[in-house]
Design an enzyme around this catalytic site. Sequence first.
Site, mmCIF file in Angstrom:
data_model
loop_
_atom_site.group_PDB
_atom_site.id
_atom_site.type_symbol
_atom_site.label_atom_id
_atom_site.label_comp_id
_atom_site.label_asym_id
_atom_site.label_seq_id
_atom_site.Cartn_x
_atom_site.Cartn_y
_atom_site.Cartn_z
ATOM 1 N N GLU A 44 40.647 34.430 44.821
ATOM 2 C CA GLU A 44 41.950 34.729 44.220
ATOM 3 C C GLU A 44 41.803 35.007 42.726
ATOM 4 O O GLU A 44 42.395 35.958 42.196
ATOM 5 C CB GLU A 44 42.932 33.571 44.456
ATOM 6 C CG GLU A 44 43.199 33.233 45.918
ATOM 7 C CD GLU A 44 43.773 34.397 46.729
ATOM 8 O OE1 GLU A 44 44.283 35.361 46.118
ATOM 9 O OE2 GLU A 44 43.695 34.340 47.968
ATOM 10 N N ASN A 74 42.429 38.697 41.026
ATOM 11 C CA ASN A 74 43.380 38.834 39.920
ATOM 12 C C ASN A 74 42.712 39.472 38.700
ATOM 13 O O ASN A 74 43.299 40.335 38.033
ATOM 14 C CB ASN A 74 43.948 37.469 39.529
ATOM 15 C CG ASN A 74 44.989 36.972 40.512
ATOM 16 O OD1 ASN A 74 45.499 37.732 41.328
ATOM 17 N ND2 ASN A 74 45.298 35.687 40.451
ATOM 18 N N ARG A 96 57.599 38.616 50.901
ATOM 19 C CA ARG A 96 56.945 39.378 49.824
ATOM 20 C C ARG A 96 55.446 39.455 50.113
ATOM 21 O O ARG A 96 54.818 38.428 50.408
ATOM 22 C CB ARG A 96 57.155 38.682 48.475
ATOM 23 C CG ARG A 96 58.592 38.730 47.991
ATOM 24 C CD ARG A 96 58.781 37.778 46.832
ATOM 25 N NE ARG A 96 58.052 38.245 45.668
ATOM 26 C CZ ARG A 96 58.637 38.578 44.529
ATOM 27 N NH1 ARG A 96 59.947 38.495 44.400
ATOM 28 N NH2 ARG A 96 57.924 38.965 43.507
#
Lengths: 126, 148
Positions: free
Chosen positions: B56, B60, B112
């Site tokens: 992650e 990012n 989302r």
Amino acid sequence: MSAPETRREGFNLSAETKGDIQLVSLSGSASMEHTDDLRQRLLELADGQFPRIAIDLSGLIFVNSAALGAFIAAHRRCQERGGELCFVSPRNAVIQVLRVTNLDRLIPIFPDLKTAHAALSKPKSG
Amino acid sequence: MKVPADFGVDDTELTEVVVRSDLHSAKQPEGQIINEMLRQGYDADAAFGLKLALEEAMTNAVKHGNCNDPNKTIVVRYFVGPQRVVVMVRDEGCGFCPDVLPDPTTDDNLERPNGRGIMLMQSYMTRVCFNEAGNEVWMLKQRQEASP
């Protein structure tokens, strides 16, 4: 009817159509170098003739947030087209990620393909 | 930013790796760290959690921090000891404010497709903290802590 496989090191996606349901099998590690392909392939399947997809996760050993995003995008596309998407028999580590993110509340999880197939085959109420 | 004082590691104990900012190069530190964890007897759950949090952070850094520019770099500093693992990831971006991210687990946000990375890092690590700019993240995994 079978679709060609997408095979790359450490991750594999295969798909076949049974009746009006698409069975997708994922295996290996859905890590960051594979998730763009995963998203594209799942959306292609959701846009296909049968937007009812059961994803067999029994061979998947790793999943990250981008892979979850691919699942959600395909789930939404299936619903937009009057279909559904579900998971089948995820391993403990993967089901834990689905629970931590609450995605087990959004996308149904079934213990085996037979149960998933039966659930997706039911006519939708309403 | 130096390693947070309560992480229990000195700056001099950290190994530094600099990689190109693309998703393939970004995998390199992960292999080194996971292999060292397994060599030191960490279990599969701990390795899974570390791999998830590091993926992650690296994703990012590549996509958001460095805007998919392969000419930029990512700095990773890490320590794997018998009781804890510490990892730092820094990109060349302007950073962000992690406090303003919406909670991805609420009903309104469940559909989302993005926004779960930071939440997963915080769930699987003992501690996660950012520098003031938001382009450098420090993660601590204590050995005895169970997965979520």
